[in-house]
Design a protein around this motif. Structure first.
Motif, PDB file in Angstrom:
ATOM      1  N   ASP A 157       0.833  -1.200   0.000  1.00  0.00           N
ATOM      2  CA  ASP A 157       0.000   0.000   0.000  1.00  0.00           C
ATOM      3  C   ASP A 157       0.869   1.252   0.000  1.00  0.00           C
ATOM      4  OD1 ASP A 157      -2.617   1.201   0.062  1.00  0.00           O
ATOM      5  OD2 ASP A 157      -2.211   1.778   2.144  1.00  0.00           O
ATOM      6  N   MET A 158       1.972   1.246   0.753  1.00  0.00           N
ATOM      7  CA  MET A 158       2.879   2.384   0.755  1.00  0.00           C
ATOM      8  C   MET A 158       3.478   2.605  -0.631  1.00  0.00           C
ATOM      9  SD  MET A 158       4.581   4.930   1.916  1.00  0.00           S
ATOM     10  CE  MET A 158       4.328   5.037   3.692  1.00  0.00           C
ATOM     11  N   VAL A 159       3.903   1.545  -1.288  1.00  0.00           N
ATOM     12  CA  VAL A 159       4.464   1.671  -2.637  1.00  0.00           C
ATOM     13  C   VAL A 159       3.415   2.192  -3.608  1.00  0.00           C
ATOM     14  CG1 VAL A 159       5.446   0.393  -4.579  1.00  0.00           C
ATOM     15  CG2 VAL A 159       6.251  -0.057  -2.258  1.00  0.00           C
ATOM     16  N   ARG A 160       2.178   1.717  -3.467  1.00  0.00           N
ATOM     17  CA  ARG A 160       1.091   2.215  -4.330  1.00  0.00           C
ATOM     18  C   ARG A 160       0.915   3.722  -4.152  1.00  0.00           C
ATOM     19  NH1 ARG A 160      -3.907   3.866  -3.438  1.00  0.00           N
ATOM     20  NH2 ARG A 160      -3.872   3.216  -1.247  1.00  0.00           N
ATOM     21  N   LEU A 161       0.914   4.184  -2.918  1.00  0.00           N
ATOM     22  CA  LEU A 161       0.737   5.612  -2.651  1.00  0.00           C
ATOM     23  C   LEU A 161       1.897   6.430  -3.209  1.00  0.00           C
ATOM     24  CD1 LEU A 161      -0.606   5.232   0.986  1.00  0.00           C
ATOM     25  CD2 LEU A 161      -1.889   6.188  -0.933  1.00  0.00           C
ATOM     26  N   GLN A 162       3.094   5.870  -3.161  1.00  0.00           N
ATOM     27  CA  GLN A 162       4.230   6.557  -3.767  1.00  0.00           C
ATOM     28  C   GLN A 162       4.087   6.609  -5.287  1.00  0.00           C
ATOM     29  OE1 GLN A 162       7.969   4.930  -2.413  1.00  0.00           O
ATOM     30  NE2 GLN A 162       7.348   4.958  -0.270  1.00  0.00           N
ATOM     31  N   ASN A 163       3.690   5.494  -5.880  1.00  0.00           N
ATOM     32  CA  ASN A 163       3.530   5.444  -7.345  1.00  0.00           C
ATOM     33  C   ASN A 163       2.444   6.396  -7.826  1.00  0.00           C
ATOM     34  OD1 ASN A 163       5.543   3.515  -7.529  1.00  0.00           O
ATOM     35  ND2 ASN A 163       4.126   1.789  -7.573  1.00  0.00           N
ATOM     36  N   GLU A 164       1.436   6.626  -6.988  1.00  0.00           N
ATOM     37  CA  GLU A 164       0.354   7.540  -7.348  1.00  0.00           C
ATOM     38  C   GLU A 164       0.696   9.000  -7.046  1.00  0.00           C
ATOM     39  OE1 GLU A 164      -3.101   6.098  -5.329  1.00  0.00           O
ATOM     40  OE2 GLU A 164      -3.245   4.271  -6.559  1.00  0.00           O
ATOM     41  N   GLY A 165       1.886   9.243  -6.489  1.00  0.00           N
ATOM     42  CA  GLY A 165       2.321  10.599  -6.213  1.00  0.00           C
ATOM     43  C   GLY A 165       1.812  11.194  -4.914  1.00  0.00           C
ATOM     44  N   VAL A 166       1.182  10.365  -4.070  1.00  0.00           N
ATOM     45  CA  VAL A 166       0.684  10.869  -2.785  1.00  0.00           C
ATOM     46  C   VAL A 166       1.851  11.209  -1.857  1.00  0.00           C
ATOM     47  CG1 VAL A 166      -0.682  10.310  -0.749  1.00  0.00           C
ATOM     48  CG2 VAL A 166      -1.470   9.582  -3.022  1.00  0.00           C
ATOM     49  N   TYR A 167       2.768  10.265  -1.726  1.00  0.00           N
ATOM     50  CA  TYR A 167       3.983  10.474  -0.917  1.00  0.00           C
ATOM     51  C   TYR A 167       5.190  10.527  -1.846  1.00  0.00           C
ATOM     52  CZ  TYR A 167       0.990   8.850   2.931  1.00  0.00           C
ATOM     53  OH  TYR A 167      -0.024   8.697   3.834  1.00  0.00           O
ATOM     54  N   PRO A 168       6.122  11.399  -1.555  1.00  0.00           N
ATOM     55  CA  PRO A 168       6.245  12.251  -0.367  1.00  0.00           C
ATOM     56  C   PRO A 168       5.579  13.627  -0.475  1.00  0.00           C
ATOM     57  CG  PRO A 168       8.264  12.362  -1.640  1.00  0.00           C
ATOM     58  CD  PRO A 168       7.361  11.400  -2.367  1.00  0.00           C
ATOM     59  N   ALA A 169       4.835  13.902  -1.563  1.00  0.00           N
ATOM     60  CA  ALA A 169       4.278  15.248  -1.759  1.00  0.00           C
ATOM     61  C   ALA A 169       3.399  15.690  -0.582  1.00  0.00           C
ATOM     62  CB  ALA A 169       3.472  15.287  -3.061  1.00  0.00           C
ATOM     63  N   ALA A 170       2.662  14.743   0.025  1.00  0.00           N
ATOM     64  CA  ALA A 170       1.763  15.089   1.128  1.00  0.00           C
ATOM     65  C   ALA A 170       2.502  15.641   2.335  1.00  0.00           C
ATOM     66  CB  ALA A 170       0.949  13.866   1.541  1.00  0.00           C
ATOM     67  N   PHE A 171       3.810  15.370   2.420  1.00  0.00           N
ATOM     68  CA  PHE A 171       4.562  15.811   3.592  1.00  0.00           C
ATOM     69  C   PHE A 171       4.748  17.322   3.631  1.00  0.00           C
ATOM     70  CE2 PHE A 171       6.780  11.438   3.140  1.00  0.00           C
ATOM     71  CZ  PHE A 171       5.638  10.807   3.620  1.00  0.00           C
ATOM     72  N   ALA A 172       4.395  18.006   2.558  1.00  0.00           N
ATOM     73  CA  ALA A 172       4.474  19.474   2.549  1.00  0.00           C
ATOM     74  C   ALA A 172       3.538  20.095   3.585  1.00  0.00           C
ATOM     75  CB  ALA A 172       4.140  20.003   1.157  1.00  0.00           C
ATOM     76  N   ALA A 173       2.553  19.323   4.049  1.00  0.00           N
ATOM     77  CA  ALA A 173       1.614  19.834   5.055  1.00  0.00           C
ATOM     78  C   ALA A 173       2.209  19.842   6.460  1.00  0.00           C
ATOM     79  CB  ALA A 173       0.341  18.983   5.057  1.00  0.00           C
ATOM     80  N   ILE A 174       3.328  19.180   6.660  1.00  0.00           N
ATOM     81  CA  ILE A 174       3.914  19.037   7.996  1.00  0.00           C
ATOM     82  C   ILE A 174       4.502  20.369   8.455  1.00  0.00           C
ATOM     83  CG2 ILE A 174       5.741  17.877   9.307  1.00  0.00           C
ATOM     84  CD1 ILE A 174       5.296  15.426   7.489  1.00  0.00           C
ATOM     85  N   GLU A 175       4.167  20.760   9.678  1.00  0.00           N
ATOM     86  CA  GLU A 175       4.543  22.067  10.199  1.00  0.00           C
ATOM     87  C   GLU A 175       5.705  22.022  11.181  1.00  0.00           C
ATOM     88  OE1 GLU A 175       0.929  23.192  12.085  1.00  0.00           O
ATOM     89  OE2 GLU A 175      -0.130  23.643  10.207  1.00  0.00           O
TER      90      GLU A 175
END
Length: 237
Positions: A157-175
């Motif tokens: 599931d983690m690899v799928r999310l990376q392949n779909e471009g979710v991660y690491p782009a989502a980490f931009a929300a981290i404050e």
């Protein structure tokens, strides 16, 4: 991570959550972690210290709950792109002896039960991930670990999310502040992993420990420095 929890417990209140075998997706692990934080941390933005997959989960959690997550320490963080994973595979291949290859080829016959096989694999490959480990300090997961949910389905599931471009782009929300603690001898290529995270985490700090592999708290040459850096950074943040 028990030795890390014990190493911090005299200065910090430490919670060590155990993953449920019924949770197989990244999202389900994120929600489980959020339940622990909401139930036990009393509204405080608690620091999160994750190792390997746990470091990846820490990032995923903070991306989903940026106003709840506190400062984060990523120890031996896993990979977020095919380039880093390819480099890691090459490093492990170069370190593997013929004897170990033969042993691993017959691991399924020797340990037909998946959870016991996963534990045996961890013990067999520990030298590949280490520099000068104190084997006596190694505390593998119990046989209650769930090879299917924790290892296979969650990673897919983690690899799928990376392949779909979710991660690491989502980490931009981290404050919050983020420290990456990485052993120079860890087959996970720390500098490549840092490079994949920096565009989304400009606040990322990177500390590379010499004579250190994937499990800094086991390393005779590096564990004192590891705990010193970890304690000091957590105290400051």
């Amino acid at each position: 991570m028990a030795p890390v929890a014990r190493g911090l417990a005299d200065s910090f209140r430490v919670l060590e959550p155990f993953q449920r075998s019924s949770s197989a997706t990244v999202a389900s692990h994120v929600e489980d972690l959020n339940e622990v934080v909401q139930s036990h941390c009393g509204g405080v933005r608690s620091a999160l210290v994750g190792h390997s997959w746990g470091a990846m989960l820490t990032l995923a959690y903070a991306a989903a709950y940026p106003r709840v997550a506190g400062p984060m320490v990523l120890i031996g963080c896993g990979t977020f792109d095919t380039h880093a994973r390819g480099q890691m595979t090459a490093i492990l291949r170069d370190r593997m002896s013929e004897e170990l290859r033969r042993r691993m080829d017959h691991l399924e016959e020797e340990f037909p039960e998946p959870n016991k096989r996963l534990r045996a694999l961890g013990e067999l490959t520990l030298p590949l991930y280490s520099y000068d480990p104190d084997i006596a300090e190694f505390e593998p997961e119990s046989d209650a670990s769930d090879a299917r949910a924790k290892n296979d389905e969650t990673w897919q599931d983690m690899v799928r999310l990376q392949n779909e471009g979710v991660y690491p782009a989502a980490f931009a929300a981290i404050e919050t502040p983020v420290l990456m603690l990485h052993g120079a001898a860890d087959p996970h290529p720390g500098r490549l992993i840092r490079a994949s995270l920096e565009p989304y985490l400009p606040q990322l700090e990177y500390c590379e420990l010499e004579r250190c592999g994937h499990y800094p708290w086991l390393e005779r040459q590096a564990r004192d420095q590891f705990f010193s850096v970890l304690r000091d950074w957590l105290a400051r943040h």
